[in-house]
Scaffold this active site. Structure first.
Site, PDB file in Angstrom:
ATOM      1  N   THR A  18       0.810  -1.226   0.000  1.00 47.98           N
ATOM      2  CA  THR A  18       0.000   0.000   0.000  1.00 47.98           C
ATOM      3  C   THR A  18       0.839   1.270   0.000  1.00 47.98           C
ATOM      4  O   THR A  18       0.306   2.367  -0.083  1.00 47.98           O
ATOM      5  CB  THR A  18      -0.972   0.021   1.205  1.00 47.98           C
ATOM      6  OG1 THR A  18      -0.246  -0.324   2.388  1.00 47.98           O
ATOM      7  CG2 THR A  18      -2.089  -0.985   1.011  1.00 47.98           C
ATOM      8  N   HIS A  55       8.416   0.059   5.836  1.00 47.38           N
ATOM      9  CA  HIS A  55       8.744   0.768   7.076  1.00 47.38           C
ATOM     10  C   HIS A  55       9.307  -0.266   8.046  1.00 47.38           C
ATOM     11  O   HIS A  55       9.312  -1.481   7.743  1.00 47.38           O
ATOM     12  CB  HIS A  55       7.545   1.517   7.662  1.00 47.38           C
ATOM     13  CG  HIS A  55       6.319   0.687   7.867  1.00 47.38           C
ATOM     14  ND1 HIS A  55       6.221  -0.256   8.875  1.00 47.38           N
ATOM     15  CD2 HIS A  55       5.128   0.634   7.192  1.00 47.38           C
ATOM     16  CE1 HIS A  55       5.037  -0.837   8.837  1.00 47.38           C
ATOM     17  NE2 HIS A  55       4.353  -0.330   7.819  1.00 47.38           N
ATOM     18  N   HIS A 101       7.902  -3.736   8.843  1.00 45.05           N
ATOM     19  CA  HIS A 101       8.057  -4.871   7.921  1.00 45.05           C
ATOM     20  C   HIS A 101       9.318  -5.684   8.208  1.00 45.05           C
ATOM     21  O   HIS A 101       9.468  -6.803   7.700  1.00 45.05           O
ATOM     22  CB  HIS A 101       8.171  -4.373   6.469  1.00 45.05           C
ATOM     23  CG  HIS A 101       6.914  -3.784   5.910  1.00 45.05           C
ATOM     24  ND1 HIS A 101       6.787  -2.440   5.619  1.00 45.05           N
ATOM     25  CD2 HIS A 101       5.739  -4.351   5.568  1.00 45.05           C
ATOM     26  CE1 HIS A 101       5.582  -2.218   5.122  1.00 45.05           C
ATOM     27  NE2 HIS A 101       4.927  -3.361   5.083  1.00 45.05           N
ATOM     28  N   LYS A 138      -7.033  -5.052  12.307  1.00 46.51           N
ATOM     29  CA  LYS A 138      -7.574  -3.782  11.799  1.00 46.51           C
ATOM     30  C   LYS A 138      -9.010  -3.620  12.298  1.00 46.51           C
ATOM     31  O   LYS A 138      -9.746  -4.580  12.427  1.00 46.51           O
ATOM     32  CB  LYS A 138      -7.572  -3.749  10.257  1.00 46.51           C
ATOM     33  CG  LYS A 138      -6.250  -4.128   9.603  1.00 46.51           C
ATOM     34  CD  LYS A 138      -5.203  -3.067   9.793  1.00 46.51           C
ATOM     35  CE  LYS A 138      -3.989  -3.297   8.915  1.00 46.51           C
ATOM     36  NZ  LYS A 138      -3.344  -4.591   9.036  1.00 46.51           N
ATOM     37  N   ARG A 142      -9.346  -0.718   4.533  1.00 43.74           N
ATOM     38  CA  ARG A 142      -8.391   0.250   3.987  1.00 43.74           C
ATOM     39  C   ARG A 142      -8.843   0.702   2.602  1.00 43.74           C
ATOM     40  O   ARG A 142      -9.733   0.117   2.002  1.00 43.74           O
ATOM     41  CB  ARG A 142      -7.004  -0.387   3.885  1.00 43.74           C
ATOM     42  CG  ARG A 142      -6.947  -1.493   2.855  1.00 43.74           C
ATOM     43  CD  ARG A 142      -5.576  -2.105   2.758  1.00 43.74           C
ATOM     44  NE  ARG A 142      -5.207  -2.692   4.027  1.00 43.74           N
ATOM     45  CZ  ARG A 142      -4.145  -3.454   4.201  1.00 43.74           C
ATOM     46  NH1 ARG A 142      -3.355  -3.717   3.200  1.00 43.74           N
ATOM     47  NH2 ARG A 142      -3.862  -3.962   5.376  1.00 43.74           N
ATOM     48  N   GLN A 160      -5.600 -15.391   0.635  1.00 46.01           N
ATOM     49  CA  GLN A 160      -4.242 -15.644   1.127  1.00 46.01           C
ATOM     50  C   GLN A 160      -3.955 -17.139   1.153  1.00 46.01           C
ATOM     51  O   GLN A 160      -2.841 -17.569   0.850  1.00 46.01           O
ATOM     52  CB  GLN A 160      -4.043 -15.041   2.523  1.00 46.01           C
ATOM     53  CG  GLN A 160      -2.591 -15.163   2.985  1.00 46.01           C
ATOM     54  CD  GLN A 160      -2.302 -14.386   4.260  1.00 46.01           C
ATOM     55  OE1 GLN A 160      -2.815 -13.291   4.451  1.00 46.01           O
ATOM     56  NE2 GLN A 160      -1.482 -14.952   5.130  1.00 46.01           N
ATOM     57  N   ASP A 202      -0.200 -12.405  14.302  1.00 46.66           N
ATOM     58  CA  ASP A 202      -1.603 -12.129  13.953  1.00 46.66           C
ATOM     59  C   ASP A 202      -2.002 -12.782  12.632  1.00 46.66           C
ATOM     60  O   ASP A 202      -3.169 -12.781  12.256  1.00 46.66           O
ATOM     61  CB  ASP A 202      -1.854 -10.614  13.893  1.00 46.66           C
ATOM     62  CG  ASP A 202      -1.012  -9.911  12.844  1.00 46.66           C
ATOM     63  OD1 ASP A 202       0.046 -10.452  12.450  1.00 46.66           O
ATOM     64  OD2 ASP A 202      -1.400  -8.806  12.409  1.00 46.66           O
ATOM     65  N   LYS A 213       3.540   1.853  20.534  1.00 42.07           N
ATOM     66  CA  LYS A 213       3.575   1.077  19.296  1.00 42.07           C
ATOM     67  C   LYS A 213       4.963   1.148  18.675  1.00 42.07           C
ATOM     68  O   LYS A 213       5.519   2.225  18.491  1.00 42.07           O
ATOM     69  CB  LYS A 213       2.522   1.594  18.315  1.00 42.07           C
ATOM     70  CG  LYS A 213       2.363   0.689  17.105  1.00 42.07           C
ATOM     71  CD  LYS A 213       1.095   0.972  16.344  1.00 42.07           C
ATOM     72  CE  LYS A 213       0.930  -0.010  15.196  1.00 42.07           C
ATOM     73  NZ  LYS A 213      -0.260   0.248  14.390  1.00 42.07           N
ATOM     74  N   LYS A 228       6.692   3.682  15.410  1.00 38.65           N
ATOM     75  CA  LYS A 228       5.924   4.916  15.219  1.00 38.65           C
ATOM     76  C   LYS A 228       6.534   6.036  16.053  1.00 38.65           C
ATOM     77  O   LYS A 228       7.001   5.818  17.165  1.00 38.65           O
ATOM     78  CB  LYS A 228       4.479   4.716  15.673  1.00 38.65           C
ATOM     79  CG  LYS A 228       3.678   3.760  14.808  1.00 38.65           C
ATOM     80  CD  LYS A 228       2.945   4.486  13.721  1.00 38.65           C
ATOM     81  CE  LYS A 228       1.968   3.551  13.013  1.00 38.65           C
ATOM     82  NZ  LYS A 228       1.291   4.225  11.902  1.00 38.65           N
ATOM     83  N   THR A 229       6.530   7.235  15.489  1.00 40.31           N
ATOM     84  CA  THR A 229       6.880   8.427  16.252  1.00 40.31           C
ATOM     85  C   THR A 229       5.709   9.384  16.121  1.00 40.31           C
ATOM     86  O   THR A 229       4.696   9.061  15.497  1.00 40.31           O
ATOM     87  CB  THR A 229       8.152   9.088  15.690  1.00 40.31           C
ATOM     88  OG1 THR A 229       7.867   9.584  14.368  1.00 40.31           O
ATOM     89  CG2 THR A 229       9.306   8.098  15.615  1.00 40.31           C
TER      90      THR A 229
END
Length: 431
Positions: free
Chosen positions: A39, A44, A47, A81, A85, A177, A198, A233, A236-237
């Protein structure tokens, strides 16, 4: 071949593993895949656990397959989620696929002549011509609705607490999947799927489909979802994700992220995200215990990650940039960093626009900082601070209030850095 499972175990990278997986890996070179969401046109750091699993797999002599989920990316995985999305069109997905492969090449060897050469596939290529009727006839009939509803990702979205519910599109995600795994098993002899914890439900749907439709045996392995010691998390910032693309997250910001890791997290992350061996990590942990203020774990973690993703030159620039705020540095250090790094270091610092013509003609330093800009409230205040040695331009103390500032003071032909006291910085920017 080295023992892939043992390697992941001591690194804390195994959450669940299907019985027989270790025996399969010991028996022969095995192909395994990890799915990657396309996406965005960059990975990031969220991954990276899956990518590092593939890297260790290849180092152990097995074949890694990175699957870009072009088809599944059009649906959206409901796991973890709370809502659907946005769906992407094909040109965007293809662009993202090419960008992701370039980044994955920093971790996986796509060029080696060996049998365990890494491979990139896109499930859109085998799903795009699969009609809906064919899919529900050939795939859907093999798994009951009861089986599909038993998966946690589905149960959570259909529970009383969920206000969103779940669309039919998302409900079918595990079938799509699962079909991916079956297609790779059939066409690429891929016998193992790996992913985050997950994903266990989706992965085992694939192994079940392979068993029922092809009478084959396939395996599953998941890694723990990365959490931070403080409950925040991972990855993340306040600004969002930490990306591998230097245009989204500068190498300096990337380096700082790892450098600012807590002691507890640094010990965990250095095992998961670097290739350092067990003994070297033990030594680092011991040195860190003896002198935690030196932050040896964090420094080594930041160095290893920045070199792996951005290279040695970027690491050097990030380290020099870090010295500007957090250590002794010189005008030469400032001149050595590029504009993007300079702006990253001084993000949020008060900035004043100045006319380049003032510098072409030369301007008195007091006039520049107390009249043409408001770095100082008055000329008197500035003169007093200069006398006390409290004013610097580009990391050099000003000794003389009669100093003339001209274009030779510009950094990256655009900026001048002013420092008032030890910690107050200001940036003058030429227009």
């Amino acid at each position: 071949m080295t023992n892939f499972v043992e390697e992941l175990k001591w690194r804390g990278m195994i959450h669940d593993i299907m019985p027989g997986t270790e025996e399969q890996l010991a028996k022969e070179m095995t192909s395994a895949y990890v799915g990657i969401d396309p996406t965005a046109d960059s990975l990031h750091i969220g991954h990276l656990v899956g990518v590092m699993m593939l890297k260790h797999l290849q180092r152990a002599g097995h074949k890694p397959i990175a699957l870009v989920g072009g088809a599944t990316g059009m649906i959206g995985d409901p796991s973890g989620k709370s809502q659907e999305r946005n769906l992407l069109d094909e040109p965007t997905l293809r662009h993202n696929e090419e960008a992701l492969k370039a980044q994955l090449a920093k971790f996986l060897d796509f060029e080696t002549p060996s049998e365990n050469k890494a491979e990139l596939v896109n499930n859109y290529d085998w799903m795009k011509d699969f009609s809906f009727l064919e899919f529900i006839r050939d795939i859907g009939k093999h798994l009951t609705v009861n089986y599909m509803m038993s998966k946690d990702s589905v149960k959570k979205r259909l529970s009383a607490e969920s206000s969103e519910g779940m669309s039919f599109t998302e409900f079918t995600y595990q079938l799509v999947q699962g079909y991916d795994f079956m297609w790779l098993y059939k066409h690429k002899n891929c016998k193992l799927q790996m992913g985050g914890s997950d994903q266990w439900g989706n992965i085992t749907t694939g192994t079940e489909l392979i068993r029922r439709k092809l009478s084959g045996e396939a395996f599953a392995m998941t890694c723990p979802l990365i959490t931070k010691a403080d409950g925040g998390k991972f990855g993340k910032t306040e600004k969002g994700n930490i990306w591998l693309d230097e245009n989204r997250t500068s190498p300096y910001e990337f380096y700082q992220f790892w450098l600012n890791t807590s002691d507890e997290d640094a010990g965990k992350f250095i095992k998961i995200f670097t290739l350092l061996g067990k003994e070297e990590i033990k030594t680092l942990e011991q040195e860190h215990l003896e002198a935690p203020h030196q932050r040896k774990l964090q420094k080594r973690l930041a160095e290893e990650m920045t070199i792996m993703v951005h290279g040695e030159d970027a690491l050097k620039m990030a380290q020099e940039a870090s010295q500007i705020l957090f250590g002794k540095s010189t005008k030469e250090n400032l001149k050595a960093i590029d504009e993007r790094t300079f702006l990253s270091v001084f993000e949020g610092v008060p900035t004043f626009d100045i006319d380049k013509n003032w510098l072409n003609d030369g301007v008195n330093v007091v006039d520049l900082l107390a009249e043409k800009t408001q770095v100082f409230g008055s000329k008197g205040e500035m003169r007093r601070l200069v006398k006390g040695g409290g004013v610097s331009i580009n990391k050099e103390k000003i000794q003389d209030v009669e100093l003339t500032v001209d274009t030779s003071y510009l950094l990256n032909n655009k900026y001048i850095l002013v420092q008032k006291g030890k910690k107050k910085y200001f940036v003058l920017q030429c227009q």
